[in-house]
Design a protein around this motif. Structure first.
Motif, PDB file in Angstrom:
ATOM      1  N   ALA A   1       0.890  -0.989   0.047  1.00 41.44           N
ATOM      2  CA  ALA A   1       0.067  -0.124   0.095  1.00 41.44           C
ATOM      3  C   ALA A   1       0.973   1.316  -0.150  1.00 41.44           C
ATOM      4  CB  ALA A   1      -1.017   0.102   1.419  1.00 41.44           C
ATOM      5  N   HIS A   2       1.969   1.229   0.811  1.00 44.66           N
ATOM      6  CA  HIS A   2       2.745   2.538   0.853  1.00 44.66           C
ATOM      7  C   HIS A   2       3.361   2.636  -0.576  1.00 44.66           C
ATOM      8  CE1 HIS A   2       6.652   4.489   1.345  1.00 44.66           C
ATOM      9  NE2 HIS A   2       6.014   5.230   2.205  1.00 44.66           N
ATOM     10  N   ARG A   3       3.656   1.643  -1.305  1.00 41.05           N
ATOM     11  CA  ARG A   3       4.310   1.625  -2.717  1.00 41.05           C
ATOM     12  C   ARG A   3       3.592   2.221  -3.741  1.00 41.05           C
ATOM     13  NH1 ARG A   3       9.466  -0.746  -4.268  1.00 41.05           N
ATOM     14  NH2 ARG A   3      10.003   0.247  -6.265  1.00 41.05           N
ATOM     15  N   VAL A   4       2.160   1.619  -3.791  1.00 41.90           N
ATOM     16  CA  VAL A   4       1.195   1.619  -4.784  1.00 41.90           C
ATOM     17  C   VAL A   4      -0.216   2.432  -4.500  1.00 41.90           C
ATOM     18  CG1 VAL A   4       2.224  -0.329  -6.118  1.00 41.90           C
ATOM     19  CG2 VAL A   4       0.001  -0.585  -4.868  1.00 41.90           C
ATOM     20  N   GLY A   5      -0.233   2.746  -3.462  1.00 39.23           N
ATOM     21  CA  GLY A   5      -1.459   3.379  -2.725  1.00 39.23           C
ATOM     22  C   GLY A   5      -2.307   2.577  -2.274  1.00 39.23           C
ATOM     23  N   ASP A   6      -2.957   2.728  -1.088  1.00 34.82           N
ATOM     24  CA  ASP A   6      -3.979   1.959  -0.318  1.00 34.82           C
ATOM     25  C   ASP A   6      -5.139   1.515  -1.166  1.00 34.82           C
ATOM     26  OD1 ASP A   6      -2.989   2.271   2.353  1.00 34.82           O
ATOM     27  OD2 ASP A   6      -3.585   4.387   2.451  1.00 34.82           O
ATOM     28  N   ALA A   7      -5.678   2.591  -2.113  1.00 36.48           N
ATOM     29  CA  ALA A   7      -6.632   1.938  -2.910  1.00 36.48           C
ATOM     30  C   ALA A   7      -6.264   1.128  -3.939  1.00 36.48           C
ATOM     31  CB  ALA A   7      -7.126   3.577  -3.747  1.00 36.48           C
ATOM     32  N   ASN A   8      -5.277   0.757  -4.054  1.00 37.13           N
ATOM     33  CA  ASN A   8      -4.813  -0.111  -5.285  1.00 37.13           C
ATOM     34  C   ASN A   8      -4.604  -1.566  -4.622  1.00 37.13           C
ATOM     35  OD1 ASN A   8      -4.955   1.614  -7.584  1.00 37.13           O
ATOM     36  ND2 ASN A   8      -3.074   2.432  -7.053  1.00 37.13           N
ATOM     37  N   VAL A   9      -4.502  -1.688  -3.491  1.00 37.49           N
ATOM     38  CA  VAL A   9      -4.260  -2.979  -2.881  1.00 37.49           C
ATOM     39  C   VAL A   9      -5.403  -3.829  -2.292  1.00 37.49           C
ATOM     40  CG1 VAL A   9      -3.121  -4.200  -1.024  1.00 37.49           C
ATOM     41  CG2 VAL A   9      -2.170  -2.344  -2.447  1.00 37.49           C
ATOM     42  N   VAL A  10      -5.645  -4.948  -2.648  1.00 41.45           N
ATOM     43  CA  VAL A  10      -6.676  -5.825  -1.955  1.00 41.45           C
ATOM     44  C   VAL A  10      -5.899  -7.051  -1.378  1.00 41.45           C
ATOM     45  CG1 VAL A  10      -8.807  -6.958  -2.157  1.00 41.45           C
ATOM     46  CG2 VAL A  10      -8.555  -5.184  -3.604  1.00 41.45           C
ATOM     47  N   SER A  11      -6.020  -7.218  -0.158  1.00 37.81           N
ATOM     48  CA  SER A  11      -5.943  -8.524   0.387  1.00 37.81           C
ATOM     49  C   SER A  11      -6.900  -9.597   1.045  1.00 37.81           C
ATOM     50  CB  SER A  11      -4.795  -7.949   1.709  1.00 37.81           C
ATOM     51  OG  SER A  11      -3.855  -8.928   2.430  1.00 37.81           O
ATOM     52  N   VAL A  12      -6.704 -10.553   0.668  1.00 36.14           N
ATOM     53  CA  VAL A  12      -7.539 -11.700   1.042  1.00 36.14           C
ATOM     54  C   VAL A  12      -7.500 -12.430   2.059  1.00 36.14           C
ATOM     55  CG1 VAL A  12      -9.113 -13.609   0.202  1.00 36.14           C
ATOM     56  CG2 VAL A  12      -8.645 -11.617  -1.443  1.00 36.14           C
ATOM     57  N   GLU A  13      -8.026 -12.748   3.204  1.00 42.32           N
ATOM     58  CA  GLU A  13      -7.548 -13.524   4.263  1.00 42.32           C
ATOM     59  C   GLU A  13      -8.622 -14.429   4.536  1.00 42.32           C
ATOM     60  OE1 GLU A  13      -6.225 -15.750   7.056  1.00 42.32           O
ATOM     61  OE2 GLU A  13      -4.854 -14.230   6.266  1.00 42.32           O
ATOM     62  N   PHE A  14      -8.515 -15.811   4.791  1.00 37.55           N
ATOM     63  CA  PHE A  14      -9.486 -16.704   4.995  1.00 37.55           C
ATOM     64  C   PHE A  14     -10.041 -16.716   6.611  1.00 37.55           C
ATOM     65  CE2 PHE A  14     -11.014 -20.933   6.232  1.00 37.55           C
ATOM     66  CZ  PHE A  14     -12.115 -21.168   5.330  1.00 37.55           C
ATOM     67  N   ASP A  15      -9.223 -16.458   7.472  1.00 35.72           N
ATOM     68  CA  ASP A  15      -9.229 -16.491   8.955  1.00 35.72           C
ATOM     69  C   ASP A  15      -9.819 -15.188   9.325  1.00 35.72           C
ATOM     70  OD1 ASP A  15      -8.824 -16.414  11.616  1.00 35.72           O
ATOM     71  OD2 ASP A  15      -7.679 -18.302  11.361  1.00 35.72           O
ATOM     72  N   ALA A  16     -10.981 -15.048   9.953  1.00 35.87           N
ATOM     73  CA  ALA A  16     -11.676 -13.873  10.276  1.00 35.87           C
ATOM     74  C   ALA A  16     -10.981 -13.204  11.480  1.00 35.87           C
ATOM     75  CB  ALA A  16     -13.064 -14.159  10.783  1.00 35.87           C
ATOM     76  N   GLU A  17     -10.395 -13.967  12.349  1.00 38.44           N
ATOM     77  CA  GLU A  17      -9.686 -13.541  13.505  1.00 38.44           C
ATOM     78  C   GLU A  17      -8.197 -12.726  12.845  1.00 38.44           C
ATOM     79  OE1 GLU A  17      -9.120 -12.062  17.208  1.00 38.44           O
ATOM     80  OE2 GLU A  17     -10.667 -12.906  16.481  1.00 38.44           O
ATOM     81  N   VAL A  18      -7.616 -13.628  12.171  1.00 40.97           N
ATOM     82  CA  VAL A  18      -6.354 -13.077  11.599  1.00 40.97           C
ATOM     83  C   VAL A  18      -6.479 -11.698  11.005  1.00 40.97           C
ATOM     84  CG1 VAL A  18      -4.458 -13.538   9.999  1.00 40.97           C
ATOM     85  CG2 VAL A  18      -5.380 -15.296  11.591  1.00 40.97           C
ATOM     86  N   ALA A  19      -7.638 -11.645  10.175  1.00 38.78           N
ATOM     87  CA  ALA A  19      -7.773 -10.515   9.428  1.00 38.78           C
ATOM     88  C   ALA A  19      -8.436  -9.464  10.259  1.00 38.78           C
ATOM     89  CB  ALA A  19      -9.333 -10.822   8.470  1.00 38.78           C
ATOM     90  N   ARG A  20      -8.957  -9.560  11.461  1.00 43.41           N
ATOM     91  CA  ARG A  20      -9.295  -8.720  12.698  1.00 43.41           C
ATOM     92  C   ARG A  20      -8.059  -7.823  12.872  1.00 43.41           C
ATOM     93  NH1 ARG A  20     -14.087 -11.457  13.489  1.00 43.41           N
ATOM     94  NH2 ARG A  20     -12.989 -12.953  14.976  1.00 43.41           N
ATOM     95  N   GLY A  21      -7.053  -8.964  13.292  1.00 43.29           N
ATOM     96  CA  GLY A  21      -5.817  -8.586  13.813  1.00 43.29           C
ATOM     97  C   GLY A  21      -5.087  -7.728  12.700  1.00 43.29           C
ATOM     98  N   ALA A  22      -5.178  -8.089  11.697  1.00 43.15           N
ATOM     99  CA  ALA A  22      -4.283  -7.279  10.507  1.00 43.15           C
ATOM    100  C   ALA A  22      -4.803  -5.769  10.210  1.00 43.15           C
ATOM    101  CB  ALA A  22      -4.421  -8.063   9.161  1.00 43.15           C
ATOM    102  N   LYS A  23      -6.328  -5.711  10.520  1.00 41.08           N
ATOM    103  CA  LYS A  23      -6.870  -4.540  10.168  1.00 41.08           C
ATOM    104  C   LYS A  23      -6.406  -3.572  11.300  1.00 41.08           C
ATOM    105  CE  LYS A  23     -10.786  -6.067   7.567  1.00 41.08           C
ATOM    106  NZ  LYS A  23     -12.347  -6.058   7.635  1.00 41.08           N
ATOM    107  N   ALA A  24      -6.300  -4.073  12.540  1.00 41.56           N
ATOM    108  CA  ALA A  24      -5.939  -3.331  13.515  1.00 41.56           C
ATOM    109  C   ALA A  24      -4.354  -2.858  13.343  1.00 41.56           C
ATOM    110  CB  ALA A  24      -5.905  -3.970  15.143  1.00 41.56           C
ATOM    111  N   ASN A  25      -3.436  -3.852  13.071  1.00 35.61           N
ATOM    112  CA  ASN A  25      -2.274  -3.315  12.641  1.00 35.61           C
ATOM    113  C   ASN A  25      -2.265  -2.314  11.697  1.00 35.61           C
ATOM    114  OD1 ASN A  25      -1.302  -5.313  14.571  1.00 35.61           O
ATOM    115  ND2 ASN A  25      -1.069  -6.940  13.013  1.00 35.61           N
TER     116      ASN A  25
END
Length: 374
Positions: A118-142
């Protein structure tokens, strides 16, 4: 970075997106050249050890057993991590992102890789897919702490994320046995796919694929060795040995032969990869004894065939038993000798072609496929 993996063009991104913002308080540090995990390090009990691990070129396990593990000890199987920094940046170099590229990431994990992109190409240009909902919640907080806002969606990574396609770049942070068709379908012509690719038998390397102009095929070579966690939907079952005997007692009518091929010669990471390319739907286990002796067990996925090869140090001939429609040791030996007869070419001479008809591993050129022994 001492390894040299961090090139000058990625240095500003590395400095702008500190790894420590994406590492939880409790981690199990790994080692740079293997899959072993060390005891837990707790930030609030030993801040110096935690920070030392974070700023070392090692992977950090952050979840065990799909979140079912609790406590300080090691779990059974690591299921999420913050990857080896040198591997993160060499894979990003393979991805060769350009300003404004649309990037799909498979496997958000702690969110660090998504933040770097996201830093390199811009937030709007990055989509990240995570299967584990708990892991995804932690990533969003980070990501929030790092003031980055790429799209993080909870979904099956094999299906990509069609709503933001087509993508110019796709990077996977989990290993695959097969490149999912949806990844190819959602790429723009000329796009690049970078993923850890392994065989069911063993071994894994990073593949860099370029999508054809008409979008129907992707082709490319392997760039380096790797050892990522398998995407959850491509994990393979490992039946117990009793299922292979089908009620009989060992050796259950198996055919006895001997071989001069040392079982340890088939066990290297690259050897496993090459053998797996030629011996599909098969896997192995090892039964260890004293003084370095062991039995190598080979199994077919369908539970119809099995084989053993007994290794005893200092011997030059080894006992083999085989049972079932497939002669698994013969297949493994043939695949190994095919590789050895070509002076054991390294991973960078191998490549992969992916099309609607399937995938094909090859040596040097696409018209030289790795032969199937089964």
């Amino acid at each position: 970075m001492a390894s040299g993996a961090l090139s000058s063009d990625w240095l500003p991104t590395f400095n702008a997106v500190p790894r420590e913002l994406f590492v939880p308080d409790r981690i199990w540090p790994g080692i740079a050249d293997g899959t072993k995990q060390n005891p837990v390090v707790d930030r609030w009990e030993d801040a110096a050890a935690w920070r030392g691990a974070v700023y070392s070129d090692i992977p950090l396990t952050t979840q065990w057993d799909d979140g079912d593990h609790d406590g300080d000890g090691l779990g059974t199987t690591p299921s999420s991590s913050n990857s080896l920094p040198s591997m993160v940046f060499t894979m990003l170099q393979d991805l060769d992102v350009r300003p404004g590229d649309r990037v799909l990431e498979i496997g958000t994990g702690t969110g660090w890789n998504a933040a770097l992109l996201a830093h390199r190409v811009g937030d709007a240009n990055v989509v990240s897919v995570e299967f584990d909902a708990e892991v995804a919640r932690g990533a969003k907080a980070n990501l929030g702490r790092a003031r980055r806002d790429p799209a993080v969606v909870v979904a099956d990574g094999r299906a990509g994320w069609v709503m933001r396609s087509p993508y110019d770049r796709l990077i996977a942070t989990c290993s695959v046995l097969e490149i999912p068709p949806a990844w190819l379908e959602q790429m723009a012509p000329g796009g690049v796919i970078v993923a850890p690719f392994g065989t069911e038998y063993g071994g894994e390397h990073i593949v860099q694929l370029t999508v054809s102009g008409d979008g129907t095929e992707a082709r490319g070579r392997f760039t380096r060795s790797s050892a990522f966690m398998r995407i959850r939907q491509q994990r393979t079952e490992r039946p117990l040995f009793a299922e292979y005997l089908h009620g009989a007692k060992w050796p259950a009518g198996a055919t006895r032969t001997t071989t001069k091929l040392r079982p340890p010669d088939t066990g290297g990471w690259l050897a496993q990869f090459v053998i797996g390319a030629g011996v599909p739907a098969a896997f192995w286990r090892r039964e260890q004894y004293e003084n370095g002796a062991y039995t190598l067990w080979l199994y077919s996925r369908d539970t119809l065939s099995w084989a053993t090869a007994d290794h005893i140090p200092d011997r030059t001939e080894y006992e083999v038993y085989q049972s079932g429609p497939r002669k698994l040791w013969d297949e493994v030996e043939a695949a190994y000798h095919w590789w050895a007869e070509r002076d054991r070419p390294s991973y960078e001479r191998f490549g992969l072609t992916v099309s609607p008809d399937g995938q094909q591993l090859w040596l040097d050129t696409p018209d030289n496929p790795v032969p199937q022994q089964h």
